[in-house]
Write a protein that holds these residues in place. Structure first.
Motif, PDB file in Angstrom:
ATOM      1  N   ARG A 153      -8.422   2.972  -0.581  1.00 40.57           N
ATOM      2  CA  ARG A 153      -8.834   2.291   0.776  1.00 40.57           C
ATOM      3  C   ARG A 153      -8.785   0.797   0.637  1.00 40.57           C
ATOM      4  O   ARG A 153      -8.692  -0.050   1.510  1.00 40.57           O
ATOM      5  N   HIS A 154      -8.319   0.321  -0.573  1.00 40.61           N
ATOM      6  CA  HIS A 154      -7.826  -0.964  -0.813  1.00 40.61           C
ATOM      7  C   HIS A 154      -6.082  -1.257  -0.766  1.00 40.61           C
ATOM      8  O   HIS A 154      -5.799  -2.385  -0.880  1.00 40.61           O
ATOM      9  N   GLU A 155      -5.436  -0.248  -0.495  1.00 38.17           N
ATOM     10  CA  GLU A 155      -4.387  -0.346  -0.261  1.00 38.17           C
ATOM     11  C   GLU A 155      -3.662  -1.217   0.713  1.00 38.17           C
ATOM     12  O   GLU A 155      -2.507  -1.579   0.587  1.00 38.17           O
ATOM     13  N   ARG A 156      -4.411  -1.069   1.865  1.00 37.75           N
ATOM     14  CA  ARG A 156      -3.990  -2.216   2.863  1.00 37.75           C
ATOM     15  C   ARG A 156      -3.776  -3.447   2.655  1.00 37.75           C
ATOM     16  O   ARG A 156      -2.898  -4.259   2.906  1.00 37.75           O
ATOM     17  N   GLU A 157      -4.600  -3.742   1.621  1.00 31.89           N
ATOM     18  CA  GLU A 157      -4.515  -5.284   1.058  1.00 31.89           C
ATOM     19  C   GLU A 157      -3.332  -5.532   0.285  1.00 31.89           C
ATOM     20  O   GLU A 157      -2.977  -6.602  -0.010  1.00 31.89           O
ATOM     21  N   LEU A 158      -2.767  -4.405  -0.353  1.00 29.89           N
ATOM     22  CA  LEU A 158      -1.600  -4.427  -0.851  1.00 29.89           C
ATOM     23  C   LEU A 158      -0.310  -4.088  -0.511  1.00 29.89           C
ATOM     24  O   LEU A 158       0.601  -3.657  -1.167  1.00 29.89           O
ATOM     25  N   TRP A 159      -0.360  -3.727   0.732  1.00 29.00           N
ATOM     26  CA  TRP A 159       0.551  -2.821   1.361  1.00 29.00           C
ATOM     27  C   TRP A 159       1.924  -3.801   1.298  1.00 29.00           C
ATOM     28  O   TRP A 159       1.992  -4.899   1.538  1.00 29.00           O
ATOM     29  N   GLY A 160       3.041  -3.069   1.094  1.00 23.14           N
ATOM     30  CA  GLY A 160       4.330  -3.689   0.846  1.00 23.14           C
ATOM     31  C   GLY A 160       4.809  -4.263  -0.604  1.00 23.14           C
ATOM     32  O   GLY A 160       5.844  -4.820  -0.725  1.00 23.14           O
ATOM     33  N   LEU A 161       3.744  -4.378  -1.404  1.00 20.95           N
ATOM     34  CA  LEU A 161       3.962  -4.954  -2.463  1.00 20.95           C
ATOM     35  C   LEU A 161       4.213  -4.138  -3.694  1.00 20.95           C
ATOM     36  O   LEU A 161       3.915  -2.631  -3.506  1.00 20.95           O
ATOM     37  N   GLY A 162       5.112  -4.348  -4.667  1.00 17.20           N
ATOM     38  CA  GLY A 162       5.340  -3.641  -5.865  1.00 17.20           C
ATOM     39  C   GLY A 162       4.391  -3.808  -6.977  1.00 17.20           C
ATOM     40  O   GLY A 162       3.354  -4.579  -6.618  1.00 17.20           O
ATOM     41  N   ILE A 163       4.375  -3.026  -7.980  1.00 15.09           N
ATOM     42  CA  ILE A 163       3.348  -3.326  -9.059  1.00 15.09           C
ATOM     43  C   ILE A 163       2.994  -4.651  -9.568  1.00 15.09           C
ATOM     44  O   ILE A 163       1.955  -5.047  -9.548  1.00 15.09           O
ATOM     45  N   GLU A 164       4.292  -5.306  -9.731  1.00 13.85           N
ATOM     46  CA  GLU A 164       4.064  -6.807 -10.279  1.00 13.85           C
ATOM     47  C   GLU A 164       3.424  -7.681  -9.082  1.00 13.85           C
ATOM     48  O   GLU A 164       2.490  -8.428  -9.511  1.00 13.85           O
ATOM     49  N   GLU A 165       3.802  -7.510  -8.248  1.00  8.07           N
ATOM     50  CA  GLU A 165       3.402  -8.714  -6.969  1.00  8.07           C
ATOM     51  C   GLU A 165       1.610  -8.254  -6.752  1.00  8.07           C
ATOM     52  O   GLU A 165       0.806  -9.066  -6.769  1.00  8.07           O
ATOM     53  N   ALA A 166       1.771  -6.841  -6.888  1.00  6.46           N
ATOM     54  CA  ALA A 166       0.113  -6.444  -6.431  1.00  6.46           C
ATOM     55  C   ALA A 166      -0.690  -6.965  -8.056  1.00  6.46           C
ATOM     56  O   ALA A 166      -2.194  -7.324  -7.529  1.00  6.46           O
ATOM     57  N   PHE A 167      -0.323  -6.733  -9.058  1.00  3.99           N
ATOM     58  CA  PHE A 167      -1.022  -7.169 -10.066  1.00  3.99           C
ATOM     59  C   PHE A 167      -1.419  -8.608 -10.003  1.00  3.99           C
ATOM     60  O   PHE A 167      -2.399  -8.893 -10.440  1.00  3.99           O
ATOM     61  N   GLU A 168      -0.508  -9.523  -9.764  1.00  5.66           N
ATOM     62  CA  GLU A 168      -0.591 -10.957  -9.614  1.00  5.66           C
ATOM     63  C   GLU A 168      -1.694 -11.161  -8.489  1.00  5.66           C
ATOM     64  O   GLU A 168      -2.489 -11.817  -8.516  1.00  5.66           O
ATOM     65  N   ARG A 169      -1.481 -10.437  -7.394  1.00  7.41           N
ATOM     66  CA  ARG A 169      -2.565 -10.909  -6.317  1.00  7.41           C
ATOM     67  C   ARG A 169      -3.749 -10.351  -6.653  1.00  7.41           C
ATOM     68  O   ARG A 169      -4.968 -11.142  -6.397  1.00  7.41           O
ATOM     69  N   VAL A 170      -4.275  -9.256  -7.083  1.00  6.73           N
ATOM     70  CA  VAL A 170      -5.549  -8.465  -7.637  1.00  6.73           C
ATOM     71  C   VAL A 170      -5.886  -9.739  -8.753  1.00  6.73           C
ATOM     72  O   VAL A 170      -7.164 -10.134  -8.549  1.00  6.73           O
ATOM     73  N   SER A 171      -5.269 -10.086  -9.569  1.00  4.02           N
ATOM     74  CA  SER A 171      -5.655 -10.851 -10.726  1.00  4.02           C
ATOM     75  C   SER A 171      -6.073 -12.109 -10.313  1.00  4.02           C
ATOM     76  O   SER A 171      -7.018 -12.784 -10.835  1.00  4.02           O
ATOM     77  N   LEU A 172      -5.677 -12.789  -9.179  1.00  4.59           N
ATOM     78  CA  LEU A 172      -6.022 -14.214  -8.764  1.00  4.59           C
ATOM     79  C   LEU A 172      -6.890 -14.068  -7.408  1.00  4.59           C
ATOM     80  O   LEU A 172      -7.407 -14.947  -6.987  1.00  4.59           O
ATOM     81  N   GLY A 173      -7.487 -12.759  -6.918  1.00  6.62           N
ATOM     82  CA  GLY A 173      -7.987 -12.711  -5.754  1.00  6.62           C
ATOM     83  C   GLY A 173      -9.283 -11.896  -5.871  1.00  6.62           C
ATOM     84  O   GLY A 173      -9.664 -11.714  -6.617  1.00  6.62           O
TER      85      GLY A 173
END
Length: 149
Positions: free
Chosen positions: A61-81
């Protein structure tokens, strides 16, 4: 040793009221240099994680917030958000302090992603929450039922 595919928790010997525990993904150890745990505190952390996983089985259900990102970009977004706490996993005190781990819903799959403090980039493997729960519960059982010595 408890193992569900790529993710494993190895419960080892006892020493002065502590137990040796290693957490592995594939051939990589996620535990730091301090691999000995105080069982009551470690069991509490593991139970909390298992309960969190049972209550949050729909991580996609959280996929929409990470849509279009690869693993590295998603990891950075999650670690800071905002998703840092809901997607954080394996935050079990000194034993796992050397590694930051998240469950990332990316590209239609759920990934166990981690980055060691000495690494530049995160690594990831696809996982199912049920497999993580089984592995954690098997380690809990092993820590609870093995004789004290």
């Amino acid at each position: 040793m408890t193992d569900q595919g790529e993710f494993a928790i190895v419960v080892g010997e006892r020493k002065d009221g502590l137990r040796r525990v290693e957490i592995r993904v594939g051939n990589e150890r996620l535990t730091g240099e301090d691999r000995f745990v105080y069982p009551p505190a470690f069991l509490h952390a593991m139970r909390s994680t298992a309960n969190h996983l049972r209550g949050e089985l729909n991580f996609l259900r959280h996929e929409r917030e990470l849509w279009g990102l690869g693993i590295e970009e998603a990891f950075e977004r999650v670690s800071l958000g905002d998703l840092h706490e809901p997607l954080r996993i394996l935050s079990w005190g000194p034993t796992t302090d050397d590694c930051l781990c998240f469950l990332l819903p990316v590209q239609g799959k759920l990934w166990l992603a981690w980055r060691r403090t000495d690494a530049e980039w995160p690594r990831a493997v696809p996982v199912l929450p049920y497999d993580l729960i089984r592995t954690i519960e098997a380690a809990i059982s092993e820590l609870e039922t093995s004789p004290v010595g």
